[in-house]
Design a protein around this motif. Structure first.
Motif, PDB file in Angstrom:
ATOM      1  N   THR A 197      30.049  28.534  -1.596  1.00 27.25           N
ATOM      2  CA  THR A 197      31.284  28.436  -2.379  1.00 27.25           C
ATOM      3  C   THR A 197      31.395  29.582  -3.380  1.00 27.25           C
ATOM      4  O   THR A 197      32.484  30.134  -3.599  1.00 27.25           O
ATOM      5  N   PHE A 198      30.280  29.963  -3.993  1.00 30.95           N
ATOM      6  CA  PHE A 198      30.285  31.035  -4.984  1.00 30.95           C
ATOM      7  C   PHE A 198      30.792  32.332  -4.370  1.00 30.95           C
ATOM      8  O   PHE A 198      31.589  33.059  -4.982  1.00 30.95           O
ATOM      9  N   GLU A 199      30.357  32.646  -3.132  1.00 28.44           N
ATOM     10  CA  GLU A 199      30.789  33.885  -2.473  1.00 28.44           C
ATOM     11  C   GLU A 199      32.286  33.886  -2.193  1.00 28.44           C
ATOM     12  O   GLU A 199      32.952  34.922  -2.292  1.00 28.44           O
ATOM     13  N   ILE A 200      32.834  32.715  -1.863  1.00 28.25           N
ATOM     14  CA  ILE A 200      34.276  32.628  -1.614  1.00 28.25           C
ATOM     15  C   ILE A 200      35.056  32.890  -2.900  1.00 28.25           C
ATOM     16  O   ILE A 200      36.034  33.652  -2.914  1.00 28.25           O
ATOM     17  N   ILE A 201      34.623  32.271  -3.993  1.00 25.61           N
ATOM     18  CA  ILE A 201      35.306  32.475  -5.276  1.00 25.61           C
ATOM     19  C   ILE A 201      35.172  33.919  -5.730  1.00 25.61           C
ATOM     20  O   ILE A 201      36.130  34.528  -6.252  1.00 25.61           O
ATOM     21  N   GLU A 202      34.006  34.483  -5.521  1.00 20.42           N
ATOM     22  CA  GLU A 202      33.772  35.874  -5.891  1.00 20.42           C
ATOM     23  C   GLU A 202      34.697  36.808  -5.102  1.00 20.42           C
ATOM     24  O   GLU A 202      35.281  37.748  -5.656  1.00 20.42           O
ATOM     25  N   ALA A 203      34.858  36.539  -3.802  1.00 17.67           N
ATOM     26  CA  ALA A 203      35.756  37.348  -2.973  1.00 17.67           C
ATOM     27  C   ALA A 203      37.202  37.168  -3.402  1.00 17.67           C
ATOM     28  O   ALA A 203      37.974  38.137  -3.472  1.00 17.67           O
ATOM     29  N   PHE A 204      37.577  35.938  -3.730  1.00 18.68           N
ATOM     30  CA  PHE A 204      38.956  35.695  -4.159  1.00 18.68           C
ATOM     31  C   PHE A 204      39.279  36.455  -5.434  1.00 18.68           C
ATOM     32  O   PHE A 204      40.419  36.934  -5.620  1.00 18.68           O
TER      33      PHE A 204
END
Length: 351
Positions: A197-204
């Motif tokens: 989840t952290f990687e998705i938020i970071e990409a967003f």
């Protein structure tokens, strides 16, 4: 053989809300509709099944509520003793710990191990990891939910049965979007680090610098200190209908994780089922062999790869979006519970 099929016993050390328990409930419902009797055997400390099932649930005695190791050992012994009361049956383990219960049952039982995850990656502690790893080498007939889930050296795999989708809930309502309007990106948030989840938020946070976009996060929203926090919306989910509505409220679903690449993944499958663009490193999306929009099927997961996939998806025109959705729809149809249940029933009938 028919008599054996009529009696199916599934030991569990407790019911939960994870996708694996949803699979057990839906498989049991299908098997019962097709002439089998299904019984779950669980310790009395277990909650009721979160996902509805018409199967019988037998609760067995439990002790040592405050000492986890003793509680689990006593529960396993109680479950074992209860199963011995059956004259015969097909006994299906669904967890590394219950596999040890099943393997020591008498030969009058047909013994299976339905592997829905490579649990070595999911448990902590060397001893727990050792038990999980050892379970895959027990002399049980193994049914896996993905051909990629176990190491190649594991033997006695008698079939592959993925999880299923309830198309009465997760039905297609295809919509195309335009980047001239706010782009709605969705993901299922999880507390576990390996869920990604952290990687998705970071990409967003990078995508939000370039496009008018919002990120809707369901289930769990970790605490993150990014410049896009004002564009991140938390959506609580309490049932499958709300989950389906959540997927449909987005234009793009990001269903990525950091382990078990290519394994079946519910957010990926459900996003495909409702007719949204999906970015994932998981099945069913990665099952596709076509050369259409491979940028959405990730071979590695990190901030950079997710940003690149989102950038590609946001810039797809309406015809490209509809083409992608149509291909996904043709793939996802084979994951109906009728298809999946029939596969499972065939395997335990013949192997």
């Amino acid at each position: 053989m028919d008599d054996l099929l009529m009696k199916i016993i599934i030991p569990v050390l407790g019911f939960g809300k994870s996708g694996g328990y949803r699979v057990l409930s839906n498989l049991s419902n299908y098997l019962i509709k097709n002439g089998c009797s299904v019984t779950f055997v669980a310790p009395e400390y277990s909650p009721e099944p979160y996902y509805p099932t018409s199967a019988r649930v037998i609760s067995v005695a439990s002790r040592f509520e405050n000492i986890k190791i003793l509680r689990v050992v006593f529960a396993a012994l109680s479950i074992f003793s209860q199963i011995l009361k059956f004259d015969e049956g097909c006994v299906i383990a669904n967890h590394n710990l219950t596999s040890f219960i099943v393997v020591v049952l008498p030969r009058r039982f047909r013994k299976y191990y339905y592997v829905q995850a490579y649990e070595v990656n999911l448990v902590s502690g060397l001893f727990s990891k050792f038990l999980a790893y050892l379970s895959y080498f027990l002399p049980l007939r193994k049914i896996v939910n993905s051909e990629k889930i176990l190491p190649e050296r594991v033997k006695n795999i008698v079939g592959c049965v993925p999880a299923g989708i309830d198309f009465n809930v997760f039905y297609e309502s295809s919509e195309v979007f335009s980047k001239s309007k706010t782009i709605r990106i969705g993901c299922i948030g999880r507390k576990e680090r390996y869920k990604g989840t952290f990687e998705i938020i970071e990409a967003f946070s990078e995508i939000a610098k370039k496009y008018d976009a919002i990120l809707q996060v369901a289930i769990y929203l970790p605490k993150c200190d990014f410049n896009a926090n004002d564009k991140i919306v938390y959506r609580p989910i309490t049932n499958d209908t709300e989950l389906s509505d959540f997927y449909k409220s987005n234009d793009i679903i990001v269903a990525t994780g950091l382990i078990e690449y290519g394994a079946f993944h519910y957010p990926c499958a459900e996003g495909m089922a409702v007719g949204r663009l999906v970015i994932s490193n998981y099945s069913p999306l990665t099952d596709r062999l076509d050369a259409v929009n491979p940028q959405l099927r990730l071979e590695r997961v990190n901030k950079k790869s997710i940003v690149e996939a989102l950038d590609f998806a946001i810039n797809m025109n309406s015809s490209k979006q509809l083409e992608e959705i149509a291909i996904n729809n043709s793939i996802i149809r084979q994951y109906s519970w009728n298809c999946v249940g029939l596969q499972f029933l065939d395997i335990i009938s013949e192997s």
